[in-house]
Design a protein around this motif. Sequence first.
Motif, PDB file in Angstrom:
ATOM      1  N   ALA A 267       0.833  -1.203   0.000  1.00  0.00           N
ATOM      2  CA  ALA A 267       0.000   0.000   0.000  1.00  0.00           C
ATOM      3  C   ALA A 267       0.868   1.253   0.000  1.00  0.00           C
ATOM      4  CB  ALA A 267      -0.911  -0.005   1.227  1.00  0.00           C
ATOM      5  N   GLN A 268       1.956   1.198   0.776  1.00  0.00           N
ATOM      6  CA  GLN A 268       2.839   2.362   0.834  1.00  0.00           C
ATOM      7  C   GLN A 268       3.602   2.554  -0.465  1.00  0.00           C
ATOM      8  OE1 GLN A 268       4.986   1.380   4.405  1.00  0.00           O
ATOM      9  NE2 GLN A 268       3.538   2.507   5.698  1.00  0.00           N
ATOM     10  N   HIS A 269       4.023   1.448  -1.063  1.00  0.00           N
ATOM     11  CA  HIS A 269       4.675   1.551  -2.367  1.00  0.00           C
ATOM     12  C   HIS A 269       3.753   2.252  -3.361  1.00  0.00           C
ATOM     13  CE1 HIS A 269       7.645  -2.038  -1.695  1.00  0.00           C
ATOM     14  NE2 HIS A 269       7.950  -0.957  -1.001  1.00  0.00           N
ATOM     15  N   THR A 270       2.493   1.834  -3.356  1.00  0.00           N
ATOM     16  CA  THR A 270       1.537   2.434  -4.286  1.00  0.00           C
ATOM     17  C   THR A 270       1.417   3.936  -4.054  1.00  0.00           C
ATOM     18  OG1 THR A 270       0.292   0.363  -4.305  1.00  0.00           O
ATOM     19  CG2 THR A 270      -0.845   2.335  -5.103  1.00  0.00           C
ATOM     20  N   ALA A 271       1.359   4.326  -2.794  1.00  0.00           N
ATOM     21  CA  ALA A 271       1.244   5.754  -2.477  1.00  0.00           C
ATOM     22  C   ALA A 271       2.456   6.519  -2.994  1.00  0.00           C
ATOM     23  CB  ALA A 271       1.113   5.936  -0.960  1.00  0.00           C
TER      24      ALA A 271
END
Lengths: 250, 250
Positions: free
Chosen positions: B213-217
């Motif tokens: 999720a953080q990578h996507t952000a």
Amino acid sequence: MQAARDTAQGSIQAVLPGAVLRPVRSHAFEACVEQLATAIRLGVYPLGSTLPPERELAEQLHVSRATLREAMAALRQAGLVQTTRGRGGGTVVILKPPTPSARAAARTTPAQRAEWLDALAFRRIIEPGAAATVAASELSDEARRQLIAAHEEVDAATRAAHYRQSDSRFHLTIAALTGSSRVIDAVTSVQATVHEMLLAIPQLPTNIAHSDAQHTAVVQAILEGRPDAARRAMEQHCDDTAALLRGLLT
Amino acid sequence: MQAARDTAQGSIQAVLPGAVLRPVRSHAFEACVEQLATAIRLGVYPLGSTLPPERELAEQLHVSRATLREAMAALRQAGLVQTTRGRGGGTVVILKPPTPSARAAARTTPAQRAEWLDALAFRRIIEPGAAATVAASELSDEARRQLIAAHEEVDAATRAAHYRQSDSRFHLTIAALTGSSRVIDAVTSVQATVHEMLLAIPQLPTNIAHSDAQHTAVVQAILEGRPDAARRAMEQHCDDTAALLRGLLT
DNA sequence: GAAAATTGGTATGAACCCAGACCATTAACC
DNA sequence: GGTTAATGGTCTGGGTTCATACCAATTTTC
């Protein structure tokens, strides 16, 4: 079988292999000379101070004393230090910081320019990051004293020759306050390159006043514990210096 | 005369000399082994890919072919690569990424722990800074493609063994997009240490989902050109990983 | 003034690293 | 099938670096 050579597996990683592997640092002698000369020029060892004994320096640099001595001989011959024997003797810094305008803006090679631009880009990341980190940490009274003292020293050094060294020490002090040796390494490396660049261009008094205001903003933000403000102030400082250097470099 | 030894001139700079001088990297052989092994373990050269010819690698690393060959022999003996002769031959990566839980959390020395904490502090500065820098720059279509592809690769790698390498490549890709070799060096070094740390602790599936999720952000913020958002997202990512590692390290 | 301690100066043999040339093996090319 | 090209394997002489002693000079200490 030819395609497999370029790292297989998609095109994304085709660029990484060339970028990741960096030259191995051999030639201990040259590395020692460079490190010591840089430390002296940046004012880590100011004019008149005594370097640590050879045996101690050799251990710090992970180098045999024989190799370190060759480096010392080079520094001596280059006129940076002076050596006396016997107890209480040692190697003393005798290098007077050069006046910037003395050296004309020499012609730079493309490789040199690329290295310099790289250093500016890296600096824009690491120094603001270090300032924010220090601002976010709890500082001891001793640490606060050091920061304030380093700042006052820059403020007091109006003479251009000493100003550069005080400025470097100020930035190195912030790096040291993070307590991370990697951060210190990075800032030392960056400051060495910036120092080299600044020697190549004349120094304008207005720039000094300008920098002082920004230094003050950084110190205040750090002492008040405001990381974002510290980062922004240092970013502004780096941006202004970088714009100046990039402009006078083409 | 005794007091002059500690770098003269005030107490502020008394800490700098010890901090600034760093060990000189001698021993070309070990440095080569370390760099190549790290590149392979991080997935810069994935399983099954062929390394560049010896002559080429030697030049890249600024090392004689004899020395490089000794390093290759060490890698071969360690089971990381396999070598065949003749045209079309070469050295191929045969290392299967280890399963993390296989190795128990070994007892760490104090020096080891200090090194690890240092790496985490440094990472907290450099990786968010790199993400912000990339987000602030104008990205070519090619660059966007690379970033998206690297992200999708991590997303697809559910198997733990491949996940680590994909993750490293993702972070290295962002560093490479800054175009600064110093940034790439810094992130490579940091990723190597983080990789080492992660091998020492079991991997929880929830963490992977969290990281994704953080990578996507991060990717979204970069593609939309929002530096501050990219920095904050990457900071969050680093903080979460660091908290996990610090917790399981004591 | 004599002894001790600290510091730079010198010497030596082993291990490491380098540059370059040449050999051996194999796949690609015609 | 023969030739060519690319690649790893080997050898050699010379320069660098290291570790470890020991020597020389000079200040401190008593």
